[in-house]
Design an enzyme around this catalytic site. Sequence first.
Site, PDB file in Angstrom:
ATOM      1  N   ASP A  10       4.135   7.697  -5.601  1.00  0.00           N
ATOM      2  CA  ASP A  10       4.483   8.988  -4.672  1.00  0.00           C
ATOM      3  C   ASP A  10       5.760   9.396  -4.932  1.00  0.00           C
ATOM      4  O   ASP A  10       6.374   9.077  -5.514  1.00  0.00           O
ATOM      5  CB  ASP A  10       4.001   8.663  -3.292  1.00  0.00           C
ATOM      6  CG  ASP A  10       3.511  10.096  -2.519  1.00  0.00           C
ATOM      7  OD1 ASP A  10       3.893  10.976  -2.539  1.00  0.00           O
ATOM      8  OD2 ASP A  10       2.216   9.850  -2.178  1.00  0.00           O
TER       9      ASP A  10
ATOM     10  N   HIS B 154      -7.346  17.742  -4.834  1.00  0.00           N
ATOM     11  CA  HIS B 154      -7.817  18.853  -4.099  1.00  0.00           C
ATOM     12  C   HIS B 154      -6.699  19.859  -3.680  1.00  0.00           C
ATOM     13  O   HIS B 154      -6.892  20.882  -3.079  1.00  0.00           O
ATOM     14  CB  HIS B 154      -8.821  18.237  -2.721  1.00  0.00           C
ATOM     15  CG  HIS B 154      -8.188  17.791  -1.975  1.00  0.00           C
ATOM     16  ND1 HIS B 154      -8.965  17.256  -0.785  1.00  0.00           N
ATOM     17  CD2 HIS B 154      -6.861  17.358  -1.524  1.00  0.00           C
ATOM     18  CE1 HIS B 154      -8.082  16.648   0.077  1.00  0.00           C
ATOM     19  NE2 HIS B 154      -6.952  16.842  -0.173  1.00  0.00           N
TER      20      HIS B 154
HETATM   21  C1  LIG Z   1      -3.208  14.651   0.853  1.00  0.00           C
HETATM   22  S1  LIG Z   1      -2.106  13.351   0.469  1.00  0.00           S
HETATM   23  C2  LIG Z   1      -3.187  11.861   0.094  1.00  0.00           C
HETATM   24  C3  LIG Z   1      -2.342  10.633   0.114  1.00  0.00           C
HETATM   25  C4  LIG Z   1      -3.455   9.260  -0.075  1.00  0.00           C
HETATM   26  N1  LIG Z   1      -3.881   9.430  -1.592  1.00  0.00           N
HETATM   27  C5  LIG Z   1      -4.489   9.122   0.693  1.00  0.00           C
HETATM   28  O1  LIG Z   1      -5.408   9.446   0.384  1.00  0.00           O
HETATM   29  O2  LIG Z   1      -4.179   8.785   1.707  1.00  0.00           O
HETATM   30  C6  LIG Z   1      -1.290  13.826  -1.131  1.00  0.00           C
HETATM   31  C7  LIG Z   1      -0.372  12.867  -1.651  1.00  0.00           C
HETATM   32  O3  LIG Z   1       0.488  13.637  -2.783  1.00  0.00           O
HETATM   33  C8  LIG Z   1       1.739  13.257  -2.985  1.00  0.00           C
HETATM   34  N2  LIG Z   1       2.258  14.281  -3.827  1.00  0.00           N
HETATM   35  C9  LIG Z   1       2.347  15.554  -3.626  1.00  0.00           C
HETATM   36  N3  LIG Z   1       3.105  15.983  -4.688  1.00  0.00           N
HETATM   37  C10 LIG Z   1       3.217  14.988  -5.657  1.00  0.00           C
HETATM   38  C11 LIG Z   1       3.867  14.651  -6.859  1.00  0.00           C
HETATM   39  N4  LIG Z   1       4.593  15.846  -7.651  1.00  0.00           N
HETATM   40  N5  LIG Z   1       3.883  13.550  -7.311  1.00  0.00           N
HETATM   41  C12 LIG Z   1       3.584  12.386  -6.723  1.00  0.00           C
HETATM   42  N6  LIG Z   1       3.141  12.431  -5.581  1.00  0.00           N
HETATM   43  C13 LIG Z   1       2.741  13.536  -5.081  1.00  0.00           C
HETATM   44  C14 LIG Z   1       2.122  13.865  -1.405  1.00  0.00           C
HETATM   45  O4  LIG Z   1       3.397  13.172  -0.963  1.00  0.00           O
HETATM   46  C15 LIG Z   1       1.091  12.897  -0.495  1.00  0.00           C
HETATM   47  O5  LIG Z   1       1.351  11.734  -0.334  1.00  0.00           O
END
Ligand SMILES: C[S@@+](CC[C@H](N)C(=O)[O-])C[C@H]1O[C@@H](n2cnc3c(N)ncnc32)[C@H](O)[C@@H]1O
Length: 358
Positions: A224, A262
């Site tokens: 992440d 999404h």
């Molecule tokens: C809606 S959350 C989902 C978290 C996890 N997969 C769950 O279902 O509980 C989206 C995740 O994508 C991560 N994220 C956003 N942009 C990112 C990037 N460029 N690289 C890696 N992770 C990213 C956010 O920090 C967040 O933790």
Amino acid sequence: MEGTDSDSQFGDGEEAQAAGVDIWKYVFGFTNMAVVKCAIELGIADTIEKHDGPMTLEDLSSSLGCDPCSVYRVMRLLVHNNFFKEKPTGQGTAIGYVQSPLSSCLLRQGKNSLADLILLESSPAMVAAWHCLASRVRANGVSSAFEGAHGADLWKYCAANPDHNKLLQDGMASASRVLVPAIIEGCPGVFQGINSLVDVGGGNGIALSLLVKAFPWIQGINFDLPHVISVASERDGVKHVGGNMFESVPSADAAFLMWVLHDWNDDDCVKILKKCKEAIARDKGKVIIIEAIVGEKKENDKLEYARLMLDMVLMAHTTKGKGRTSKEWEDVLFKAGFSGFNIKPLGAALHSVIEAFP
Ligand SMILES: C[S@@+](CC[C@H](N)C(=O)[O-])C[C@H]1O[C@@H](n2cnc3c(N)ncnc32)[C@H](O)[C@@H]1O
């Protein structure tokens, strides 16, 4: 002449009658979320859970340290909405409150708990974005409702506001604790033959730790953004790695993406999926995607309304995110160069499992 009892100001007939009732759900719509949030903040479900048998209003109010008249009014609406039930205490005519299946979702811990997700969605920062939804929908309005409210997208806002980042990660983790057991039970075969799994956008690593516990032969890599990884707790069988999925993804047999794609438009999904494709094994590799699929006409499916609401949440809280139909998933996967995929619905669940093969 005055109207009869069966007339409504909306006109005659069943639909008109229903409109006269239903409109009040929207006039006072926020009340249900606010009262549930209030119940979580006061710890009502946990207090009733700890009590031996039905808990009277007097006992509940004194345990909470609250005014009994106010607690009574809050409980009256919650009971009406099937949160908690009233039962005789067995002492004279006294009545007490007990847990219901719905109120068990408000416990701070427990297999059904969605308390942290409710606290996230009802937080001032998330609610503020909804006030900019119309501007977002207007072609010439703000490009993102969340940015309209806060001047930064959700991820930059989280990086700058550690308290909101914690709220977001805790909220996502509570959804994972409900969702991942359904994946493990419904689709165990998906994880057979995989020795290493990278959870892309895996948040604080809860989902991966549950998967590794169920399938102990898997080495987990939780990937992440750096500000998320820097505060993630150590978890058995899980290595945390910080980075940016648009630049590169750590190598593993398979990649797992839950509630991540999404958040992005089709072009960004294609970029993320191509990075995942580069990271996985060519022979036994796959990408496992956990997402809601909108517009499926499934018999007895009572969750489509929740999927449509989730799509609106994505419109309010992300810049480019959206719910997708199975055809839209197919288009994104083929554009990213995957040769095949399958979709496994998870029974009575919001989400499906998509396996995509290089
Ligand atoms: C809606 S959350 C989902 C978290 C996890 N997969 C769950 O279902 O509980 C989206 C995740 O994508 C991560 N994220 C956003 N942009 C990112 C990037 N460029 N690289 C890696 N992770 C990213 C956010 O920090 C967040 O933790």
